[in-house]
Motif scaffolding. Structure first.
Motif, PDB file in Angstrom:
ATOM      1  N   PHE A   1       1.766 -16.295 -33.061  1.00 35.49           N
ATOM      2  CA  PHE A   1       1.468 -15.779 -34.398  1.00 35.49           C
ATOM      3  C   PHE A   1       0.832 -14.389 -34.365  1.00 35.49           C
ATOM      4  CE2 PHE A   1       0.989 -20.480 -35.377  1.00 35.49           C
ATOM      5  CZ  PHE A   1       2.228 -20.576 -35.983  1.00 35.49           C
ATOM      6  N   THR A   2       0.044 -14.106 -33.327  1.00 38.55           N
ATOM      7  CA  THR A   2      -0.743 -12.867 -33.309  1.00 38.55           C
ATOM      8  C   THR A   2      -0.039 -11.696 -32.641  1.00 38.55           C
ATOM      9  OG1 THR A   2      -1.838 -13.518 -31.239  1.00 38.55           O
ATOM     10  CG2 THR A   2      -2.886 -14.172 -33.299  1.00 38.55           C
ATOM     11  N   CYS A   3       0.902 -11.968 -31.732  1.00 30.89           N
ATOM     12  CA  CYS A   3       1.568 -10.879 -31.005  1.00 30.89           C
ATOM     13  C   CYS A   3       2.621 -10.200 -31.878  1.00 30.89           C
ATOM     14  CB  CYS A   3       2.236 -11.412 -29.733  1.00 30.89           C
ATOM     15  SG  CYS A   3       1.048 -11.943 -28.485  1.00 30.89           S
ATOM     16  N   PRO A   4       2.767  -8.881 -31.760  1.00 32.86           N
ATOM     17  CA  PRO A   4       3.840  -8.186 -32.484  1.00 32.86           C
ATOM     18  C   PRO A   4       5.203  -8.714 -32.065  1.00 32.86           C
ATOM     19  CG  PRO A   4       2.250  -6.625 -31.582  1.00 32.86           C
ATOM     20  CD  PRO A   4       1.923  -7.958 -30.993  1.00 32.86           C
ATOM     21  N   VAL A   5       6.116  -8.747 -32.998  1.00 32.73           N
ATOM     22  CA  VAL A   5       7.482  -9.181 -32.710  1.00 32.73           C
ATOM     23  C   VAL A   5       8.229  -8.003 -32.113  1.00 32.73           C
ATOM     24  CG1 VAL A   5       9.599 -10.146 -33.663  1.00 32.73           C
ATOM     25  CG2 VAL A   5       7.377 -10.813 -34.628  1.00 32.73           C
ATOM     26  N   GLU A   6       8.675  -8.141 -30.864  1.00 34.10           N
ATOM     27  CA  GLU A   6       9.363  -7.059 -30.166  1.00 34.10           C
ATOM     28  C   GLU A   6      10.713  -7.539 -29.660  1.00 34.10           C
ATOM     29  OE1 GLU A   6       6.690  -5.791 -27.137  1.00 34.10           O
ATOM     30  OE2 GLU A   6       5.404  -4.651 -28.517  1.00 34.10           O
ATOM     31  N   PHE A   7      11.608  -6.578 -29.474  1.00 32.67           N
ATOM     32  CA  PHE A   7      12.943  -6.906 -28.985  1.00 32.67           C
ATOM     33  C   PHE A   7      12.991  -6.710 -27.480  1.00 32.67           C
ATOM     34  CE2 PHE A   7      17.407  -5.853 -28.008  1.00 32.67           C
ATOM     35  CZ  PHE A   7      18.031  -6.969 -28.545  1.00 32.67           C
TER      36      PHE A   7
END
Length: 429
Positions: free
Chosen positions: A272-278
């Motif tokens: 939930f806390t980590c940025p969504v990255e590709f």
């Protein structure tokens, strides 16, 4: 004639409103009714209309919350798809109101152009997002790299095509109405598409920035309704006669408490806390990282005034919980004004709901009128108080430069680090 004039004054209508009615063929109410499932109608047939509506709203609210949990579990891509679907449905509901209320049936190309402009604006905004968050994928594929490089020019060319099509479609007997609907379409795009784009940006900052604000608005809506239903006595605002001060105040305190508890639970999970990255290697989204200071427990001193009440001198909490107070406060004090704005809009055009998609709740836009205002606040809040320079994005941009430009930046950075004594200390170590 005197009776009709007095009715107009009571309804808040001015002379200019009456002129608009004659210009656009007259405002006729758009019928909207809630299609309550027959099963619920039979089960609740013995109840009064007040309690029947309470149960219908309650059951379908639980169903929507369950659906919300399911799409969260399915991950960021599904959430993005849902946001896009909600955006399209909201656009359709608002455009349909304009189409019906102003009898725009004979306008040439009106609906086609409206959806074309929606396509153009989405291409522009989502193209920017793809370029920003899928940078490595875009640079790897030649067609995508070309589209990314000339994205804004292509977007402008597409919009210009629609603009020319609109000018060519102008008909003498419909000039004013056509320009009115042109403005209607663009204001709808500004409200719906821009806000949904901001929701996507909030999501990429971390799912907690997406879930907590939306949940706070939902909580405030539910608790304000509950407090108003059982304790409401004092009207809050004329635009929404059923809203009461008791519901407004009860919703505020409930939402702040809910935001603190939900933030505490979610801050302990990296998903939930980590940025969504590709991830370029797996061609998929990742949400794994080392939690920032926002999501690490810290000890805070309790004000002396409150120490005697709670019996504690310190408390351990996540810094994000402090930010959640700002989010929940906005959701409960300012967020409802998005609903009041929507109520004023519906009263202006003599409609009960934007649509009858959800029994007991109206249309999708009826459920998201506060969410769009909340999305803008969250995006501004993150940009103002949370977000800093992103090293990974800077490196990605650095790698796209020519070799001589990269060497120039490298030498400049090296000289800067040497002057500050950082580079020398690292070499000694």
């Amino acid at each position: 004639l005197q009776e009709s004039e007095s009715e107009n004054k009571l309804d808040g209508e001015t002379a200019s409103d009456s002129e608009s009615k004659s210009d656009f063929g007259g405002l006729s109410p758009v019928p909207t009714s809630d299609d309550t499932p027959e099963v619920l109608n039979r089960a609740l047939s013995n109840l009064s209309s007040r309690w029947k509506n309470w149960w219908v709203r309650g059951i379908l609210t639980l169903a929507m919350i369950t659906f919300f949990f399911i799409i969260i579990y399915l991950g960021p891509m599904v959430l993005m798809t849902i946001v896009m679907c909600v955006q399209i449905k909201c656009f359709h509901e608002i455009i349909t109101i304009g189409y019906n209320v102003y009898h725009s049936y004979d306008l040439p190309w009106f609906r086609t152009l409206s959806w074309y402009f929606l396509l153009c604006v989405n291409y522009f905004f989502y193209g920017e997002t793809v370029t920003d968050y899928f940078f490595t994928l875009v640079q790897r594929e030649e067609p995508l790299r070309i589209l990314s490089k000339y994205h804004r020019f292509i977007s402008f060319a597409l919009y210009l095509t629609g603009f020319c099509m609109f000018v060519l479609s102008l008909v003498k007997k419909h000039y004013r109405l056509q320009f009115y609907m042109f403005g209607w379409t663009h204001v709808t795009l500004l409200i719906v598409v821009t806000q949904s784009h901001l929701i996507i940006h909030n999501l990429f900052e971390g799912m907690i920035w997406f879930i907590v604000p939306i949940s706070c608005v939902i909580c405030n809506d539910i608790m304000a309704y509950m407090f108003g239903f059982f304790f409401g006595r004092t009207p809050l605002i004329k635009l929404s006669p059923k809203k009461t001060w008791e519901g407004f105040i009860g919703g505020f305190f409930s939402t702040v408490l809910f935001g603190l508890l939900l933030s505490y639970v979610m801050s302990g999970y990296r998903c939930f806390t980590c940025p969504v990255e590709f991830n370029n290697d797996t061609n998929s989204f990742t949400v794994d990282c080392e939690p920032s200071e926002l999501f690490q427990l810290q000890e805070y001193n309790i004000p002396v005034v409150l120490q005697s009440v709670v019996g504690w001198k310190t408390v351990r909490m996540y810094p994000f919980q402090i930010h959640s107070i700002a989010l929940s406060t906005f959701a409960s004090l300012i967020g409802p004004f998005g609903g009041f704005f929507a109520s004023g809009f519906k009263r202006a055009f003599k409609i009960k709901d934007f649509a009858n998609t959800i029994p007991g709740h109206g249309g999708i836009m009826d459920r998201f009128d506060c969410q769009y205002l909340m999305a803008t606040f969250v995006n501004v809040y993150i940009a103002s108080f949370i977000r800093g320079p992103n090293p990974s994005k800077l490196i990605q941009q650095f790698l796209t430069l020519r070799p001589d430009q990269q060497l120039h930046i490298f030498n400049t950075l090296k000289a800067h680090l040497v002057d500050r004594g950082i580079l020398g200390s690292l070499e000694d170590a």
